[in-house]
Design a protein around this motif. Sequence first.
Motif: not given
Length: 216
Positions: A109-112, A115-116, A130, A134
């Motif tokens: 997920p690019r949004d993670q 966000a980081a 992160i 996963q």
Amino acid sequence: MTLAAFLTLITGALTTAALSFSGIAMGVPLGLVLALVRWLRVPLLSAVVAVYVSLVRATPIVTFALFIFFVLPSFGIELAPVPAAILTLTLNTAAFNCEIWRGALEIFPRDQIEAARAHGMTTPLLFRRIILPQLWRSSIGPLTSEMTILLKGTPAVAVIGVVEITRAASRIGAETYRPLPPFLTAAVIYTLLIVVIVAGQRLVERRIARLYGYAV
């Protein structure tokens, strides 16, 4: 089957285990590095890795072993049979592992990531805290399958003179004219080695679950 024949099989099994686990220990992290090069689209290197992965995946292990053992000396790189076998298995499995890791990276997920970075995480910290946990969780199954394939592919290195368990069983069968006992024993040993690999998978999964609170 005589005691001498059984000891020969055990020696072959130890060789098989050493070759397989050496290839796995080096091939898994090398595959991750290659996958990161492709995922990050590093100029020039990404194209080189793509060609390498395509060539190795299309080449039978036995052909690759012969290339490393007989062709590399022409370039001043001469290896004994066992190091040549380890190099063959490492480079072979690294190519397949690269695609496993890359597949997991592509669907991450690019949004993670965004966000980081918005919270000031550096790239190494982002990857360690992160992304990597996963990646392990989503890739451990395919990686384990590739490990078992590598284990079952070790007989290919017998072509350069390495006496692994299948070669040992073949010799015993030829000498005693009773091929069934040694090959049955070899099959049992292969099964036990695969059980060890699968047990390792479960151990890693539980470790990840404890560290990051994931359900296994």
